[in-house]
Design an enzyme around this catalytic site. Structure first.
Site, mmCIF file in Angstrom:
data_model
loop_
_atom_site.group_PDB
_atom_site.id
_atom_site.type_symbol
_atom_site.label_atom_id
_atom_site.label_comp_id
_atom_site.label_asym_id
_atom_site.label_seq_id
_atom_site.Cartn_x
_atom_site.Cartn_y
_atom_site.Cartn_z
ATOM 1 N N TRP A 72 -6.198 -13.927 12.357
ATOM 2 C CA TRP A 72 -6.406 -12.689 12.142
ATOM 3 C C TRP A 72 -7.606 -11.866 12.306
ATOM 4 C CZ3 TRP A 72 -9.010 -9.166 8.624
ATOM 5 C CH2 TRP A 72 -9.743 -9.344 7.873
ATOM 6 N N ARG A 122 1.040 -1.082 0.434
ATOM 7 C CA ARG A 122 0.137 -0.136 0.049
ATOM 8 C C ARG A 122 0.907 0.970 -0.360
ATOM 9 N NH1 ARG A 122 -3.092 -3.816 2.459
ATOM 10 N NH2 ARG A 122 -4.889 -4.028 1.045
ATOM 11 N N GLU A 151 -9.426 -12.202 2.697
ATOM 12 C CA GLU A 151 -10.546 -11.419 1.558
ATOM 13 C C GLU A 151 -10.817 -11.328 0.449
ATOM 14 O OE1 GLU A 151 -10.763 -7.533 4.643
ATOM 15 O OE2 GLU A 151 -8.178 -8.090 3.029
ATOM 16 N N HIS A 198 -6.690 -10.010 -3.206
ATOM 17 C CA HIS A 198 -5.908 -8.429 -2.987
ATOM 18 C C HIS A 198 -5.114 -8.524 -4.856
ATOM 19 C CE1 HIS A 198 -6.918 -6.973 0.702
ATOM 20 N NE2 HIS A 198 -7.321 -8.893 0.988
ATOM 21 N N ASP A 246 -2.166 -0.621 12.258
ATOM 22 C CA ASP A 246 -3.498 0.458 11.566
ATOM 23 C C ASP A 246 -4.310 1.031 12.634
ATOM 24 O OD1 ASP A 246 -3.685 -2.341 10.779
ATOM 25 O OD2 ASP A 246 -4.361 -1.127 9.349
ATOM 26 N N ASP A 305 -0.356 -6.633 -3.185
ATOM 27 C CA ASP A 305 -1.561 -6.318 -2.946
ATOM 28 C C ASP A 305 -2.660 -5.380 -4.585
ATOM 29 O OD1 ASP A 305 -3.720 -6.432 -1.377
ATOM 30 O OD2 ASP A 305 -2.515 -6.256 0.126
ATOM 31 N N TRP A 361 -0.734 -2.487 8.641
ATOM 32 C CA TRP A 361 -1.423 -2.482 6.949
ATOM 33 C C TRP A 361 -0.984 -0.989 7.141
ATOM 34 C CZ3 TRP A 361 -1.670 -6.250 4.643
ATOM 35 C CH2 TRP A 361 -2.418 -8.051 5.653
ATOM 36 N N THR A 362 -0.620 -0.657 5.689
ATOM 37 C CA THR A 362 0.070 0.884 5.437
ATOM 38 C C THR A 362 -0.569 2.107 4.707
ATOM 39 O OG1 THR A 362 1.797 0.000 3.778
ATOM 40 C CG2 THR A 362 2.336 0.061 5.905
ATOM 41 N N TYR A 373 -3.472 -5.366 15.481
ATOM 42 C CA TYR A 373 -3.757 -4.862 14.334
ATOM 43 C C TYR A 373 -2.994 -2.864 14.780
ATOM 44 C CZ TYR A 373 -5.086 -7.717 10.346
ATOM 45 O OH TYR A 373 -5.195 -9.042 9.816
HETATM 46 C C1 ACM Z 1 -6.017 -8.381 6.055
HETATM 47 O O1 ACM Z 1 -5.770 -8.055 7.598
HETATM 48 N N1 ACM Z 1 -7.453 -9.078 5.858
HETATM 49 C C2 ACM Z 1 -5.778 -10.229 7.088
#
Ligand code: ACM
Length: 763
Positions: A399, A171, A333, A270, A426, A200, A474-475, A424
């Site tokens: 997760w 990201r 996802e 992704h 973020d 991603d 996650w960025t 997490y």
């Molecule tokens: C994730 O946070 N989609 C692994």
């Protein structure tokens, strides 16, 4: 104040042998302030002199490497570099590999310090490295470098073998140097797995020689909104990838520091960037570009044999670059709309006798698992991979909570616990308005610290399947490495203790007594930790008598706040905050958290004026429903400072609870506009746009979100040149105190109006 209750409880606990005592016990905090806290430590009388004349002794290559690490750290903290000599010694500091060293773990080590010498022993180079870090911590404390090492006997080993940190380089991209800095910090926290999220929807960041377009096409995107176009109207490109030479350099750097890198190639979802580069891999025929929005996208790899072979070619190069045991294949996802809609995928499923799309995904996972196993590697994936048949040797990264992990361990899979609720990064770490963009459910230091990777619900004979823990950064909202550091530190210190220390040795209150030393170490190492957990928060309200009541607090739970009202920097002699202050409505307050007579950081400032009491920024307002609140930033510069807004992207609506509207003639709003840069797959339908009655929608004020409309004004097509718009909405007479609700109507995508500040204008 809630925090004083927490500390009253602490005083009733037996003080751990090495805690530096209660807060405010004095400036002579000589007890070790180790993070993570070791399995066992016994202090003795005396100390060993430690200065530029101290010699390090190393009798093996591993010992030499551990002494070099120690020496490098001392250079940063003390400004000198102890010399290293070969062989054993009777004085100074010795690093020794001892083949007979007992300890179940390869990472175990011991330290003995008396008035003559310090000895660090371990069976392995990795154990010796951990010992070197502990020894350096013994040489530093909250006051910085120490001139002595305390006499102590330490025996130590980790609780878990997987103590991980994940960084998303897709990201936003980080330089090789920044990745190395993160690895250096992991060493200091005794972490040993770096999970590198390299692909991603928004970018493919690893060079694959056989498929150059993966990086040439998949490695670049055009940012959303104004940031995507330069002053001449030309597209701006945000690009970045690691060449194979750079990957090898990072892998070697990590391996020299006993850190395994787990690369992640996320499939089948992704996947927008890879499909943009090689459209034949996609399920859709629509041309794709690497996206510049956040969220969950529907683009999936297709299920053709040629695509499987392509991915095996990719994995072949990945395996050749990363010597570690694990390869992460994502699996999260992967919304199945495109597979459901594809006659080709459906025909394949029928031919294979597969009933669900998840079985199709499982088939892919099984194929790559076998491919990796044949190369001596183990597959790991996000917990969605459990939803189908999963080969027994696959490891699950839990997760979405800990349930996936419990289920996986119950079925005999190895598990890494990494729940979004606690790990997490973020997610913001405090409620402070000064937090950078992120997801505002808070993952506080305490929340992370209190996470237990082995829940009681897990049967005793399954517990060995919990390999350990990992925190994930996650960025999407971390454009810069400073933001990455803000997210990781000090939370990495809490993670270190969750992953390393024995559960019964862990105490958050004790951790807080050791944390000031860790902050000092961060400063000495140039680690830009978050200030927000150590800030003083000011909550002011008018008391109606020309005065204001101001409450002070600290998000992390430090109880000693000292303040001044004359503009000077608070000192240990300044008044200590005990209860809300009654101040004149034009006052300047400065306050800092103190521990052992020292401020944790420079003081925060707060100015009270009559108008500041009638004003709220968006960060200080409630979201009306809070369905999906994010802290987002403006897009009006590519690299520089940008305005930041709290917004619920499903229902952008802000509420000032019990706003004092009695004497208010009008409400002034300052509003900004940001790109509407989200894809939320199936959740998109929950986004409600309130109907507009004019061309560009209106700004609306209500008395309570379901209450009567107080005022409304039409919006223009665009904000002013500075990206903002000032609006004044007159109020009807005699409204009284009400929950003031503020929102905008109309579907303004691809942009959205956001509230920056609301001010009540008195009669
Ligand atoms: C994730 O946070 N989609 C692994």
């Amino acid at each position: 104040m809630a925090t004083s209750r927490a500390y009253a409880a602490l005083l009733l606990l037996p003080l751990s042998l090495f805690a530096s005592g209660t807060f405010g016990a004095g400036a002579h905090a000589a007890s070790p302030t180790l993070i993570p806290t070791p399995i066992s430590q016994q202090s003795d009388r005396g100390q060993l002199r430690f200065d530029a004349r101290t010699q390090l002794h190393a009798g093996s290559e591993a010992a030499e490497r551990a002494s070099t690490l120690f020496s490098d750290l001392v250079q940063r903290s003390h400004g000198f570099r102890p010399g290293i000599r070969a062989g054993r010694a009777t004085t100074g500091v010795a690093f020794e590999i001892d083949p007979d060293f007992r300890g179940d773990s390869d990472e175990a080590y011991a330290i003995d310090i008396d008035a003559k010498r310090a000895v660090v022993r371990a069976r392995t180079a990795q154990g010796l490295q951990h010992g070197a870090v502990t020894l350096w911590q013994l040489a530093t404390d909250a006051n910085g470098p120490r001139k002595t090492l305390p006499a102590v006997h330490i025996e130590d080993a980790p609780r878990f073998g997987w103590r991980g940190a994940m960084l998303d380089s897709a990201r936003h991209f980080q330089s090789v140097d920044e990745i190395k800095r993160l690895i250096d910090a992991m060493v200091v926290h005794k972490l040993n797995v770096f999970h590198w999220h390299l692909t991603d929807d928004q970018g493919w960041r690893i060079e694959i020689k056989r498929y150059p377009k993966l990086t040439e096409v998949g490695g670049c995107r055009q940012p959303s909104g104004d940031a995507g176009t330069d002053a001449d109207g030309q597209p701006v490109r945000y690009c970045g990838w690691y060449t194979q030479a750079q990957i090898r350099e990072v892998v070697q750097y990590a391996a020299e520091r006993h850190i395994q890198i787990v690369p992640e190639i996320d499939i089948p979802g992704h996947a927008t960037a890879i499909i943009a580069a090689y459209p034949e891999l996609g399920t859709t025929t629509e041309p794709l570009k690497p996206v510049a929005e956040w969220g969950v996208f529907v683009n999936l790899l297709n299920t053709e044999e040629s695509t499987m072979v392509f991915m095996e070619h990719v994995l072949e190069e990945v395996v050749s670059l990363f010597p570690g045991r694990y390869v992460h294949i994502g699996g999260d996802e992967a919304v199945k709309d495109q597979w459901i809609a594809s006659p080709r995928v459906q025909a394949q499923m029928k031919a294979l006798g597969l009933k669900t799309e998840m079985q199709m995904q499982s088939r892919m996972v099984a194929r790559f698992e076998a491919f990796l196993a044949a190369r001596g590697k183990r597959l790991i994936g996000w917990d969605e991979i459990l939803e189908g048949e999963l080969p027994p040797s696959a490891t699950v990264m839990s997760w979405r909570g800990i349930e996936g992990g419990l289920q996986a361990a119950g079925k005999g899979h190895d598990v890494v616990m990494s729940p979004v609720s606690h790990l997490y990064l973020d997610y913001l770490q405090t409620e402070s308005p000064n937090e950078p963009p992120g997801r505002p459910t808070t993952v506080t230091l305490r929340k992370l610290y209190d996470f237990d990777p082995v829940p009681d619900a897990l049967a005793a004979d399954r517990r060995h399947h919990i390999l350990g823990v990992q925190a994930n950064a996650w960025t999407e909202h971390m454009r810069t490495f400073d933001r990455v550091q803000h997210a990781f530190f000090p939370r990495m210190a809490a993670l270190a203790e969750v992953g390393w220390s024995a559960p019964d040795a862990r105490s958050y209150d004790d951790f807080l007594t050791r944390l000031p030393a860790q902050l000092q170490r961060y400063r000495m190492l140039g680690i830009a930790h978050a200030r927000t957990p150590f800030e003083v928060r000011f909550d002011a309200a008018s008391t109606g008598d020309g005065r204001a009541s101001v409450a002070l607090s600290n998000a992390t739970g430090y109880p000693e706040i000292r303040y001044t009202t004359d503009g000077s920097e608070p000192t240990p002699a300044s008044p200590r905050y005990e209860a809300p202050l009654s101040l004149a409505q034009s006052a300047s307050l400065r306050a800092a958290v103190f521990v052992d007579g020292k401020p944790l950081q420079s003081a925060d400032r707060f100015a009270i004026t009559p108008s500041s009491l009638l004003e709220r920024t968006d960060e200080a307002l409630k979201m009306c429903t809070g369905a999906l609140m994010l802290r987002l930033e403006d897009d009006t510069t590519v690299d520089g400072e940008r305005a930041i807004f709290n917004v619920d992207i499903f229902n952008p609506c802000w509420e000032w609870t019990q706003a004092p509207l009695a004497d208010t003639r009008a409400v002034a709003l300052r509003v900004g506009r940001i790109p509407y840069y989200f894809q939320l797959a199936h959740d998109e339908q929950h986004r409600k746009f309130k109907p507009a009655t004019s061309a560009h929608g209106e700004a609306v004020l209500r008395a309570g979100c379901d209450g009567p409309v107080l005022a409304t004004t039409p919006l223009p097509a665009a904000p002013g040149k500075n990206g903002f718009l000032e609006l004044t909405l007159p109020l009807p007479a005699q409204v009284g105190s009400k929950d003031l609700c503020i929102y905008f109507t109309g579907d303004t995508r691809p942009a959205m109006w956001v509230l920056d500040r609301v001010r009540l204008l008195p009669h």
